[in-house]
Design an enzyme around this catalytic site. Sequence first.
Site, PDB file in Angstrom:
ATOM      1  N   ASP A 189     -14.144 -46.419 -20.097  1.00  0.00           N
ATOM      2  CA  ASP A 189     -13.642 -45.336 -20.580  1.00  0.00           C
ATOM      3  C   ASP A 189     -13.104 -44.369 -19.622  1.00  0.00           C
ATOM      4  OD1 ASP A 189     -14.145 -43.432 -23.270  1.00  0.00           O
ATOM      5  OD2 ASP A 189     -14.324 -42.064 -21.281  1.00  0.00           O
ATOM      6  N   ASN A 197      -5.404 -34.729 -21.166  1.00  0.00           N
ATOM      7  CA  ASN A 197      -4.456 -34.292 -22.100  1.00  0.00           C
ATOM      8  C   ASN A 197      -4.072 -32.728 -22.445  1.00  0.00           C
ATOM      9  OD1 ASN A 197      -3.432 -36.620 -23.246  1.00  0.00           O
ATOM     10  ND2 ASN A 197      -5.020 -36.959 -24.570  1.00  0.00           N
ATOM     11  N   HIS A 202       0.183 -34.536 -24.148  1.00  0.00           N
ATOM     12  CA  HIS A 202      -0.284 -35.744 -24.635  1.00  0.00           C
ATOM     13  C   HIS A 202       0.900 -36.922 -24.303  1.00  0.00           C
ATOM     14  CE1 HIS A 202      -3.557 -34.894 -27.360  1.00  0.00           C
ATOM     15  NE2 HIS A 202      -2.914 -33.637 -27.268  1.00  0.00           N
ATOM     16  N   ASP A 206      -0.304 -40.604 -22.724  1.00  0.00           N
ATOM     17  CA  ASP A 206      -0.053 -41.777 -23.332  1.00  0.00           C
ATOM     18  C   ASP A 206       0.389 -42.638 -22.084  1.00  0.00           C
ATOM     19  OD1 ASP A 206      -0.741 -41.211 -25.937  1.00  0.00           O
ATOM     20  OD2 ASP A 206       1.392 -40.710 -26.345  1.00  0.00           O
ATOM     21  N   GLU A 232      -9.404 -43.788 -25.727  1.00  0.00           N
ATOM     22  CA  GLU A 232      -9.246 -44.044 -24.148  1.00  0.00           C
ATOM     23  C   GLU A 232     -10.288 -45.027 -23.655  1.00  0.00           C
ATOM     24  OE1 GLU A 232     -12.036 -40.133 -24.443  1.00  0.00           O
ATOM     25  OE2 GLU A 232     -10.207 -41.261 -25.718  1.00  0.00           O
TER      26      GLU A 232
END
Length: 314
Positions: A189, A197, A202, A206, A232
Amino acid sequence: MDLLVVDDEETLRSVVSQVLSADGFTVAEAASGEEALEAFRRVSHPLVITDIRMGGMSGIELLAEIKEHNPDTQVVIMTSHASLDSALTALRAGAYDYLVKPFESLDLISAVAGRAAEKARLVTQNRELLEQLTRANAELKEANLALKELAVHDGLTALYNHRYFEEAFALEVARSKRYGKQCSLIFMDVDNFKRYNDTNGHPQGDALLKTLAQLMTTHLRICDTAARYGGEEFVLLLPETPKEAALGVAEELRRRVAEHPFPGGETQPLGKVTISIGVAAYPRDGMDAPELLDFADQLLYKAKNSGKNMVVWN
């Protein structure tokens, strides 16, 4: 329709050409089989009407050459009553029809040529339809392959998706159980991803996940499976791999991520982008896929709660 009339007798050739020109054909003429073949190689006429007996190349020989060059061309043979056997030979060799000289009526020339022209049109249409169907089938096959790929891959990272991983993991555990093998699962993770973020946006988040996917797959074996489990979270399935070897893979991946210069990584609590990892193995940590996944998940959260940026295996 373009049409080629072949006869070494100029008067007869002229009569046939005039009749067919009046019927709307675009008529070309040739005075010998050799001349006709040369003209045909320049322009592949869909319809040829040729005498069967000529000086030099015969109508039968011309028919064979034409069919080799373009099998779709329709050939009508002109013959005399005394040569009907040769006309039948021509039909067996691929001629569409024949005309018997002297002609009982000029209308027969029009009728036979009209039927041959219609056959030529149908052959062309059928070939075009077949080509269209072939292209459509190829496009459908390509589309189905693309849909199949989309069905098992994550749209953002191009890794396998959750559904595919679940099936692959269950199969691998069953295979390991059947053959007495080991397999390992690495569950990871991204640490503080929400903060990343919120700080960097965002789109940058990504981009981070895409880069992480690339780092994950750089040194994988063909038999290994990398997947985005959700958000994630990512998983690596390592067939025929004992836990000790999986720990080495996990630690190498943790180090690689921590050392990668992710844009905005300096804003993270640890001053860089990091991952936490839990490692579980069959049969040591569970006897089926759900049990192993749950155990790896518990180890992952133990890593998260122990300071992050670490690998936990027990």
